[in-house]
Motif scaffolding. Structure first.
Motif, PDB file in Angstrom:
ATOM      1  N   GLY A   1       4.991 -13.863  24.589  1.00 24.91           N
ATOM      2  CA  GLY A   1       4.102 -13.406  25.654  1.00 24.91           C
ATOM      3  C   GLY A   1       3.678 -11.950  25.538  1.00 24.91           C
ATOM      4  N   GLU A   2       4.245 -11.195  24.577  1.00 26.75           N
ATOM      5  CA  GLU A   2       3.897  -9.783  24.418  1.00 26.75           C
ATOM      6  C   GLU A   2       2.651  -9.623  23.556  1.00 26.75           C
ATOM      7  N   THR A   3       1.975  -8.482  23.730  1.00 31.55           N
ATOM      8  CA  THR A   3       0.779  -8.182  22.954  1.00 31.55           C
ATOM      9  C   THR A   3       1.133  -7.619  21.581  1.00 31.55           C
ATOM     10  N   SER A   4       2.114  -6.690  21.544  1.00 32.50           N
ATOM     11  CA  SER A   4       2.455  -6.055  20.268  1.00 32.50           C
ATOM     12  C   SER A   4       3.861  -5.481  20.317  1.00 32.50           C
ATOM     13  N   VAL A   5       4.335  -5.080  19.143  1.00 36.33           N
ATOM     14  CA  VAL A   5       5.613  -4.389  18.999  1.00 36.33           C
ATOM     15  C   VAL A   5       5.425  -3.352  17.894  1.00 36.33           C
ATOM     16  N   THR A   6       6.141  -2.217  18.020  1.00 33.97           N
ATOM     17  CA  THR A   6       6.011  -1.140  17.044  1.00 33.97           C
ATOM     18  C   THR A   6       7.328  -0.920  16.326  1.00 33.97           C
ATOM     19  N   LEU A   7       7.250  -0.798  14.997  1.00 32.16           N
ATOM     20  CA  LEU A   7       8.418  -0.521  14.163  1.00 32.16           C
ATOM     21  C   LEU A   7       8.201   0.810  13.456  1.00 32.16           C
ATOM     22  N   TYR A   8       9.308   1.464  13.093  1.00 32.43           N
ATOM     23  CA  TYR A   8       9.228   2.776  12.439  1.00 32.43           C
ATOM     24  C   TYR A   8      10.044   2.781  11.140  1.00 32.43           C
ATOM     25  N   PRO A   9       9.492   2.207  10.061  1.00 32.13           N
ATOM     26  CA  PRO A   9      10.187   2.227   8.768  1.00 32.13           C
ATOM     27  C   PRO A   9      10.122   3.617   8.134  1.00 32.13           C
ATOM     28  N   THR A  10      11.184   3.991   7.436  1.00 35.12           N
ATOM     29  CA  THR A  10      11.272   5.310   6.810  1.00 35.12           C
ATOM     30  C   THR A  10      11.252   5.171   5.299  1.00 35.12           C
ATOM     31  N   LEU A  11      10.473   6.047   4.660  1.00 34.66           N
ATOM     32  CA  LEU A  11      10.457   6.133   3.198  1.00 34.66           C
ATOM     33  C   LEU A  11      11.159   7.414   2.809  1.00 34.66           C
ATOM     34  N   ALA A  12      12.320   7.282   2.172  1.00 33.36           N
ATOM     35  CA  ALA A  12      13.067   8.453   1.709  1.00 33.36           C
ATOM     36  C   ALA A  12      12.323   9.071   0.535  1.00 33.36           C
ATOM     37  N   SER A  13      12.651  10.319   0.229  1.00 36.31           N
ATOM     38  CA  SER A  13      12.013  10.950  -0.926  1.00 36.31           C
ATOM     39  C   SER A  13      12.374  10.155  -2.177  1.00 36.31           C
ATOM     40  N   TYR A  14      11.519  10.223  -3.177  1.00 35.79           N
ATOM     41  CA  TYR A  14      11.685   9.392  -4.366  1.00 35.79           C
ATOM     42  C   TYR A  14      11.065  10.070  -5.571  1.00 35.79           C
ATOM     43  N   VAL A  15      11.342   9.509  -6.721  1.00 30.79           N
ATOM     44  CA  VAL A  15      10.730   9.969  -7.962  1.00 30.79           C
ATOM     45  C   VAL A  15       9.891   8.809  -8.479  1.00 30.79           C
TER      46      VAL A  15
END
Length: 149
Positions: free
Chosen positions: A59-73
């Motif tokens: 019944g909800e319109t949307s949901v928000t997620l917060y994925p993190t990208l660690a530093s990388y090479v």
């Protein structure tokens, strides 16, 4: 003189052949881990990038997620997202970079119980924002997102 040039070229070709075959023999660890990512349940994060999960109610319109990208090479990274549900329906996804700029090419529209992976060239490290919009879910869906090698 021709023999010296021929011997020099032959030596270079042999050296390159050994280097290429040495690289071909090694199999990067992320290839094996990526092959195991078939569904969001039990996904092992790679490179300290945690899997984030939220539940999108029918019944909800949307949901928000917060994925993190660690530093990388490296030059590129893969962003994966999926939703699992006992029902049917479609979810529309939008991905924003750490500065708030929309970086998904338009909207990503994906049915539930599918995992999608998108490659990004030189993505910024930091916390991203993924918004998942409900497009006719018949049951609640667990939405997952993560960065991988």
């Amino acid at each position: 003189m021709k023999k010296r040039i021929s011997a020099f070229i032959f030596a270079i070709v042999m050296a390159l052949t050994m280097v290429v075959s040495a690289f071909a023999a090694e199999k990067p660890a992320y290839v094996e881990a990526k092959a195991e990512v078939g569904s969001a349940d039990g996904v092992t994060p790679l490179y300290d990038n945690p899997v984030v999960k939220e539940t999108l109610k029918a019944g909800e319109t949307s949901v928000t997620l917060y994925p993190t990208l660690a530093s990388y090479v490296g030059l590129s990274r893969y962003f994966s997202f999926s939703a699992t549900s006992d029902g049917t329906g479609v979810i529309c996804y939008e991905l924003y970079d750490p500065k708030g700029k929309l970086i998904s090419d338009g909207n990503w529209i994906v049915s539930v119980n599918r995992t999608e992976t998108v490659s990004f060239f030189l993505p910024s490290s930091g916390t991203y924002k993924l918004v998942a919009y409900n497009w006719g879910l018949t049951d609640d869906a667990d939405v997952y997102a993560w960065w991988e090698g």
